[in-house]
Design a protein around this motif. Structure first.
Motif, PDB file in Angstrom:
ATOM      1  N   GLU A  12       0.824  -1.205   0.000  1.00 33.70           N
ATOM      2  CA  GLU A  12       0.000   0.000   0.000  1.00 33.70           C
ATOM      3  C   GLU A  12       0.860   1.258   0.000  1.00 33.70           C
ATOM      4  OE1 GLU A  12      -2.129   1.155   3.533  1.00 33.70           O
ATOM      5  OE2 GLU A  12      -1.323  -0.542   4.652  1.00 33.70           O
ATOM      6  N   GLY A  13       0.576   2.131  -0.955  1.00 26.48           N
ATOM      7  CA  GLY A  13       1.221   3.424  -1.015  1.00 26.48           C
ATOM      8  C   GLY A  13       2.621   3.449  -1.593  1.00 26.48           C
ATOM      9  N   ASP A  14       3.248   2.290  -1.837  1.00 21.44           N
ATOM     10  CA  ASP A  14       4.631   2.246  -2.322  1.00 21.44           C
ATOM     11  C   ASP A  14       4.633   2.094  -3.843  1.00 21.44           C
ATOM     12  OD1 ASP A  14       7.329   1.935  -2.756  1.00 21.44           O
ATOM     13  OD2 ASP A  14       7.626   0.534  -1.090  1.00 21.44           O
ATOM     14  N   LYS A  15       4.446   3.208  -4.519  1.00 21.71           N
ATOM     15  CA  LYS A  15       4.250   3.189  -5.966  1.00 21.71           C
ATOM     16  C   LYS A  15       5.433   2.588  -6.713  1.00 21.71           C
ATOM     17  CE  LYS A  15       3.156   6.242  -9.863  1.00 21.71           C
ATOM     18  NZ  LYS A  15       2.835   7.638 -10.285  1.00 21.71           N
ATOM     19  N   GLU A  16       6.645   3.021  -6.391  1.00 23.11           N
ATOM     20  CA  GLU A  16       7.806   2.540  -7.141  1.00 23.11           C
ATOM     21  C   GLU A  16       8.027   1.055  -6.932  1.00 23.11           C
ATOM     22  OE1 GLU A  16       9.419   4.198  -9.466  1.00 23.11           O
ATOM     23  OE2 GLU A  16       7.894   5.719  -9.058  1.00 23.11           O
ATOM     24  N   ARG A  17       7.866   0.587  -5.699  1.00 19.23           N
ATOM     25  CA  ARG A  17       8.010  -0.852  -5.451  1.00 19.23           C
ATOM     26  C   ARG A  17       6.987  -1.626  -6.244  1.00 19.23           C
ATOM     27  NH1 ARG A  17       4.452  -5.085  -4.004  1.00 19.23           N
ATOM     28  NH2 ARG A  17       5.655  -6.778  -3.074  1.00 19.23           N
ATOM     29  N   THR A  43      -0.771   0.237  -8.574  1.00 16.06           N
ATOM     30  CA  THR A  43       0.382   1.096  -8.275  1.00 16.06           C
ATOM     31  C   THR A  43       0.342   1.643  -6.854  1.00 16.06           C
ATOM     32  OG1 THR A  43      -0.761   3.026  -9.218  1.00 16.06           O
ATOM     33  CG2 THR A  43       0.749   1.803 -10.664  1.00 16.06           C
ATOM     34  N   ILE A  44      -0.852   1.837  -6.299  1.00 21.60           N
ATOM     35  CA  ILE A  44      -0.963   2.457  -4.978  1.00 21.60           C
ATOM     36  C   ILE A  44      -1.527   1.514  -3.919  1.00 21.60           C
ATOM     37  CG2 ILE A  44      -1.189   4.774  -5.936  1.00 21.60           C
ATOM     38  CD1 ILE A  44      -4.195   4.640  -5.346  1.00 21.60           C
ATOM     39  N   GLY A  45      -2.000   0.344  -4.331  1.00 18.82           N
ATOM     40  CA  GLY A  45      -2.532  -0.603  -3.357  1.00 18.82           C
ATOM     41  C   GLY A  45      -3.787  -0.109  -2.668  1.00 18.82           C
ATOM     42  N   TYR A  46      -4.602   0.632  -3.397  1.00 12.82           N
ATOM     43  CA  TYR A  46      -5.865   1.189  -2.882  1.00 12.82           C
ATOM     44  C   TYR A  46      -5.616   2.077  -1.657  1.00 12.82           C
ATOM     45  CZ  TYR A  46     -10.946   1.407  -2.976  1.00 12.82           C
ATOM     46  OH  TYR A  46     -12.234   1.847  -3.107  1.00 12.82           O
ATOM     47  N   ASN A  47      -4.430   2.672  -1.594  1.00 14.88           N
ATOM     48  CA  ASN A  47      -4.096   3.595  -0.515  1.00 14.88           C
ATOM     49  C   ASN A  47      -4.077   5.001  -1.096  1.00 14.88           C
ATOM     50  OD1 ASN A  47      -2.275   5.346   1.098  1.00 14.88           O
ATOM     51  ND2 ASN A  47      -2.033   3.520   2.361  1.00 14.88           N
ATOM     52  N   PHE A  48      -4.890   5.895  -0.534  1.00 15.68           N
ATOM     53  CA  PHE A  48      -5.050   7.223  -1.117  1.00 15.68           C
ATOM     54  C   PHE A  48      -4.285   8.309  -0.366  1.00 15.68           C
ATOM     55  CE2 PHE A  48      -8.772   4.746  -2.366  1.00 15.68           C
ATOM     56  CZ  PHE A  48      -8.708   4.891  -3.748  1.00 15.68           C
ATOM     57  N   HIS A  49      -3.370   7.913   0.519  1.00 14.61           N
ATOM     58  CA  HIS A  49      -2.527   8.882   1.209  1.00 14.61           C
ATOM     59  C   HIS A  49      -1.588   9.550   0.198  1.00 14.61           C
ATOM     60  CE1 HIS A  49      -0.070  10.721   4.305  1.00 14.61           C
ATOM     61  NE2 HIS A  49       1.004  10.156   3.774  1.00 14.61           N
ATOM     62  N   ASP A  50      -1.406  10.857   0.331  1.00 15.98           N
ATOM     63  CA  ASP A  50      -0.538  11.607  -0.583  1.00 15.98           C
ATOM     64  C   ASP A  50      -0.923  11.328  -2.041  1.00 15.98           C
ATOM     65  OD1 ASP A  50       1.494  13.396  -1.146  1.00 15.98           O
ATOM     66  OD2 ASP A  50       3.052  11.851  -1.202  1.00 15.98           O
ATOM     67  N   PHE A  51      -2.218  11.296  -2.276  1.00 17.05           N
ATOM     68  CA  PHE A  51      -2.768  10.826  -3.547  1.00 17.05           C
ATOM     69  C   PHE A  51      -2.271  11.640  -4.742  1.00 17.05           C
ATOM     70  CE2 PHE A  51      -6.458  10.540  -6.553  1.00 17.05           C
ATOM     71  CZ  PHE A  51      -6.306   9.203  -6.862  1.00 17.05           C
ATOM     72  N   LYS A  52      -2.212  12.955  -4.616  1.00 15.99           N
ATOM     73  CA  LYS A  52      -1.836  13.802  -5.753  1.00 15.99           C
ATOM     74  C   LYS A  52      -0.433  13.503  -6.263  1.00 15.99           C
ATOM     75  CE  LYS A  52      -4.913  17.719  -4.886  1.00 15.99           C
ATOM     76  NZ  LYS A  52      -4.995  19.194  -4.652  1.00 15.99           N
ATOM     77  N   ASN A  53       0.426  13.025  -5.376  1.00 16.49           N
ATOM     78  CA  ASN A  53       1.790  12.702  -5.791  1.00 16.49           C
ATOM     79  C   ASN A  53       1.931  11.267  -6.275  1.00 16.49           C
ATOM     80  OD1 ASN A  53       2.914  15.269  -5.176  1.00 16.49           O
ATOM     81  ND2 ASN A  53       2.968  14.716  -2.996  1.00 16.49           N
ATOM     82  N   ARG A  54       0.850  10.507  -6.203  1.00 14.84           N
ATOM     83  CA  ARG A  54       0.944   9.096  -6.586  1.00 14.84           C
ATOM     84  C   ARG A  54       0.038   8.725  -7.758  1.00 14.84           C
ATOM     85  NH1 ARG A  54       1.128   6.900  -0.356  1.00 14.84           N
ATOM     86  NH2 ARG A  54       3.361   7.205  -0.059  1.00 14.84           N
ATOM     87  N   VAL A  55      -0.672   9.699  -8.287  1.00 19.16           N
ATOM     88  CA  VAL A  55      -1.481   9.407  -9.461  1.00 19.16           C
ATOM     89  C   VAL A  55      -0.567   9.159 -10.664  1.00 19.16           C
ATOM     90  CG1 VAL A  55      -3.440  10.740  -8.618  1.00 19.16           C
ATOM     91  CG2 VAL A  55      -1.712  11.849 -10.073  1.00 19.16           C
ATOM     92  N   THR A  56      -1.135   8.587 -11.702  1.00 15.94           N
ATOM     93  CA  THR A  56      -0.405   8.358 -12.944  1.00 15.94           C
ATOM     94  C   THR A  56      -0.805   9.435 -13.942  1.00 15.94           C
ATOM     95  OG1 THR A  56      -0.307   5.969 -12.591  1.00 15.94           O
ATOM     96  CG2 THR A  56      -0.028   6.753 -14.852  1.00 15.94           C
TER      97      THR A  56
END
Length: 259
Positions: A12-17, A43-56
């Protein structure tokens, strides 16, 4: 047509991994399947923390990598769904890359889940998707949309015989997953390839149990709770004939119903 179903353990939340791990799984599956299907929001594991920086975003390189992968391995890649931002709007979007790497079709989830942040942060799609994969008329639905039978009926009436269904379905609701996935297949005389995540998000264990279901509700492939790549064979002639028979039965039933 052989389908590779990537039941991915998502961090969850670890986009690069998650991106790096996804491509490892894709490399493993590419030589064994014609079509590869990934889960929802992998890519985000249904985790929306810091969402704006993790969108595609369209220019961040991930879509180019997925396109290049499909072209290099000459496979159809249904890249699950991604939180795609375009013109300041984010949608939960599934993208299908053709074997030449071009975007063949896309679908934005129309029924967003209101039990968490998905419906607050994303905008629902407006249209169904129909495309041809190896001559098979194919649609898409995403996770929570198993609860909305009308959209499945519309796909069936349009001639869809295979639906790809990326999901982030929790373990606690596996009984509903079992009933709803089979019900949508039986009601509409279609095959369903439902690919769920493994792992956890927000303290919730994902349910795994990805499955390939035939038009009479027989589960031909069934996953467990752990990360695996599963393979299913779509028998075009068998399912085409069976789907036609079921369509006739449904039509006769609908005609005989009082209005």
């Amino acid at each position: 047509m052989r389908i590779g179903m990537l039941q991915m353990d998502v961090a969850e939340g670890d986009k690069e991994r998650n991106i790096n791990h996804a491509f490892q799984l894709l490399e493993e599956a590419a030589s064994q399947a014609d079509v590869l299907v990934m889960p929802e929001l992998w890519t985000i594991g249904y985790n929306f923390h810091d969402f704006k920086n993790r969108v595609t975003r369209m220019n961040d390189g991930l879509l180019d990598r997925l396109s290049s992968f499909a072209a290099f391995h000459h496979v159809t890649l249904a890249a699950g769904t991604l939180p795609i931002e375009k013109d300041g709007i984010v949608k939960n979007m599934g993208i299908i890359f053709a074997p030449n790497g071009h975007i063949q079709a896309h679908y934005s989830k129309r029924h967003l889940f209101y039990g968490y942040l998905e419906a607050e942060l994303m905008v629902p799609g407006e249209h169904l998707m129909t495309t041809s994969i190896h001559g098979v008329k194919t649609g898409m639905a995403v996770c929570y949309e198993f609860y909305f039978p009308k959209m499945w009926r519309k796909m069936a009436k349009a001639g869809t015989t295979l639906v790809l269904a990326p999901a982030s379905w929790p373990k606690v609701h596996l009984s509903q997953w079992d009933v709803l996935t089979r019900a949508r297949a039986i009601e509409n005389g279609m095959c369903i390839c439902a690919v769920n995540m493994a792992g956890t998000y927000h303290g919730v264990q994902l349910g795994g149990h990805s499955r390939f279901i035939d038009p009479v509700g027989h589960v031909e492939v069934e996953g467990d709770l752990s990360e695996h790549i599963y393979y299913a064979d779509y028998d075009e002639q068998k399912y085409k004939d069976l789907g036609k028979q079921l369509a006739v039965i449904r039509l006769e039933k609908e005609i005989g119903q009082p209005r």
